[in-house]
Structures are given as C-alpha cells and as structure tokens.
Design an enzyme around this catalytic site. Structure first.
Site, PDB file in Angstrom:
ATOM      1  N   ASP A 179       0.871  -1.187   0.000  1.00  0.00           N
ATOM      2  CA  ASP A 179       0.000   0.000   0.000  1.00  0.00           C
ATOM      3  C   ASP A 179       0.896   1.221   0.000  1.00  0.00           C
ATOM      4  OD1 ASP A 179      -0.078   1.163   3.018  1.00  0.00           O
ATOM      5  OD2 ASP A 179      -0.134  -1.024   3.120  1.00  0.00           O
ATOM      6  N   GLU A 230      -6.717   5.178  12.804  1.00  0.00           N
ATOM      7  CA  GLU A 230      -5.534   5.095  13.663  1.00  0.00           C
ATOM      8  C   GLU A 230      -5.456   6.206  14.693  1.00  0.00           C
ATOM      9  OE1 GLU A 230      -1.869   4.282  11.392  1.00  0.00           O
ATOM     10  OE2 GLU A 230      -3.149   4.550   9.630  1.00  0.00           O
TER      11      GLU A 230
END
Length: 376
Positions: free
Chosen positions: A52, A144
């Site tokens: 990614d 996150e």
C-alpha cells in the site's frame, strides 16, 4: 499507512516505576551482549501479496514503476485516496491507473480524521473513487487516531462513516487498524465484525491475538519497511488471507468465509525485502517500554536504550530508529507517556505495536509544527 497520533502524558504508577527499575537493571546487565535480528522471509502458500502506497513512496517526486511491482510477484495494491476533509493524494489517480494497467487489482484507503465530520469525509472519499479503475477492492477506512474522541464517540463516528460510505458506493468497506489502538481507543468494541478487517501487525509470525471480536484478518499488513522493486524507498507489505481465486471473489463482492488465520511456514524465496527485524518486532515489548520510560525519567541515557534495544534482537538500524524517535519526542514534549505506561502495565503488546505508537506520536508532532508554521 501514515501514523499521526499518540496520547498525552500521565503520572507514573507504582507498577510503572517497578517496570522501569527492572528495565534499568536489565539494561545494565545486557550492555555488552548484543544480538542480531533474525532474518525472515514470506509465508509459503498461494497467498496474494501487495503494497500500500501514499505520497511518501514518491521520494523527490519519483514515479512508481508498477510493472516492476507486478513482476516481483504482487497481486494487488492499495493507494491512499484521501485524508480528513480537503486532501486528495496527488498521486492517487495516476498510481491507480498505472497499477491496474500492469495487472494489479487496485484498492484505496481514506485516512480518518475523527475531529471532522464523518459524513463529509465519506462523501469526499466516495467522490474521489469515481476516477478509480474497475474492478477494484472495496474501499477502506484507515482508523488510527482518535483526535480527542472517547471510545464511545469514536465508535459512533466510525459507524457513521462506514454506513455513509457503503450507501454511496454500494460496497461494504474494509476497516484498517492496529491492535493497541483498537483495544484502547476503541475499547475493543465488537461492533464492526461484519466488516472485513485489515490488521497492521509488524512481526514474523501470523498474529493470533485479533482484536475487536474478529475471527480472522482479511488483509494483514506485515511490515512498513518492505523493499519492493519499482518503489523508491520503503513501502508497506500486505497479505490477503485467501487464495487468488478467493481474492477475485472478494473483489466481486462475495462475503467469503476465509477461515481463521493465514497458515504456513517461513520461506525466503517470496520476500521482497521485508524488514529484517520482523522476528524481534513480534516479541513482547514490556522491557523495552520500561527502558524508554527510564530514559524519560532521566535514569538511563539514549545510548543505553540503543544497547538495550539491540539486546532485544533488533538490528542497529531499528534500534537507532527507536532511540531517535524517543529523543525527538522527548525534546518536543510529545512522548506518549500514558500509552507507554499502559503497555508496561498490561505487558501483552509487541515491539511492532510500540513502533506504530511512536511513529504516531512523531507524525502528530510534525503536523502540529506545520500548522504553527502556517500561522506565522
């Protein structure tokens, strides 16, 4: 992914002090005994893999050679699309189209900023996906940071975002997170087990302690330091928990019963430069956290921390990286003391979890400095 958050400081508990003192004794005992991190490979079996990427993988504006990424044996690629409100990755469209043109299944992700509207962020992300090549992987919520929201508030924010995004795209989103964040910032809620999980866990062996009530990971981010042909610098490296045909079915929207966990043994022949410290990163972090708290308390110095990190199996590079992060965060007043105390007290997190936490705090500190500079 990009990590931007850490918690505020808190007063040390008696248990934390005991852990710190234990770490100090261990540091002194191990100053002369350095070991090298084990060198590891990828898992055997036919598990699809892929990186990614975000703008960070375009060092100096360099392009990604997606033909090399594909030729190296990868099957898919996630490209960062958006973050918060008002940010679109300038490389999103080009990377997505070039990855698809070279035979990779393309995915995307949105980096959540929970201090801003969940609905508006979902709408901006969905709008960006109009330019994404098809077929594609389901959209991803990269969660996150809490930005001051309580676990209950963050759970409600997450549900609002996922519901809106699924309504706009017609696809069930994937949730990306890491274990410490989900267990503490989300209070380990089991409210999202009907969404696929993409778990960040930097370690050699497959993580078995899956948070949030999920029985298995759909994707596993094993490293953020992979050297992948075609990408300048390092990138995140991921596995899909299934076969290539199951990956195709997943892209087509089938709700797959993938089983429990990725299985297999370590094999060096499929590695694309995955970080050599993965074995050490999977070890318990309690003593290393105690050593960091000892540095924060002024009991030991940074040099002793490097030595102690080496004794825990880390190569010199990762050991220095931890020391540099700690030193920088101490200087800026952003070392996440509260989180470190929690890790020390609970004692069941990994060195990989610790690295993600420290990177979060450093990214946040950088963002704050940039914001201050913009106002000057």
């Amino acid at each position: 992914m990009e990590f931007l958050w850490g918690k505020s400081a808190a007063a040390p508990t008696r248990r934390t002090v005991a852990v710190v003192m234990t770490a100090v004794v261990t540091v002194i005992a191990l100053v002369a005994g350095l070991t090298n991190a084990s060198r590891v490979g990828a898992f055997e079996g036919d598990y699809p893999t892929g990186p990614d990427v975000a703008s960070w993988q375009h060092v100096g504006g360099a392009a990604i050679d997606w033909s090399q990424v594909k030729y190296a044996g990868n099957n898919f690629a996630f490209v960062k699309a958006t973050e918060g409100l008002g940010y679109v990755n300038p490389y999103f469209i080009a990377d997505s189209k070039q990855a698809a043109a070279n035979g990779l299944i393309v995915g995307s992700y949105h980096y959540a900023r929970p201090s801003q509207s969940a609905t508006l962020q979902a709408k901006e992300y969905a709008a960006a996906l109009v330019a994404q090549p098809q077929p594609s992987l389901p959209p991803v919520l990269d969660l996150e940071v809490d930005e001051g929201l309580s676990p209950s508030q963050l759970t409600a924010w997450t549900q609002e975002f996922l519901t809106e995004l699924q309504t706009l795209t017609g696809r069930k989103p994937i949730v990306y997170t890491y274990r410490y964040f989900w267990q503490h910032n989300m209070a380990n809620t089991t409210s999202f087990t009907n969404y696929p999980l993409w778990l960040a866990a930097y370690q050699e062996t497959v993580p078995t302690d899956i948070p949030g009530g999920w029985n298995y990971m759909t994707f596993w981010q094993q490293s953020d330091k992979a050297k992948i042909p075609g990408i300048v610098g390092v990138a995140d490296f991921n596995y899909f928990n299934g076969s290539p045909s199951q990956l195709d079915d997943f892209v087509a929207g089938l709700d797959l019963p993938l089983g429990t966990l990725i299985e297999g043994t370590i094999s060096p022949d499929r590695v694309i430069g995955t970080a050599m410290e993965l074995k050490a990163f999977g070890e318990n972090n309690r003593e290393l956290v105690g050593a960091i708290l000892a540095v924060a308390a002024g009991v030991i110095g940074i040099g002793a921390l490097v030595t102690f990190a080496r004794s825990q199996g880390l190569d010199l590079g990762p050991a220095n990286a931890i020391a540099d992060l700690v030193q920088s965060l101490l200087a800026s007043g952003n070392l996440p003391i509260g989180d470190l105390q929690t890790m020390a007290a609970e004692g069941d997190f990994t060195i990989g979890d610790l690295m993600i936490l420290l990177q979060n705090a450093q990214k946040l500190a950088t963002e704050v400095e940039r914001a201050k500079a913009a106002l000057d």
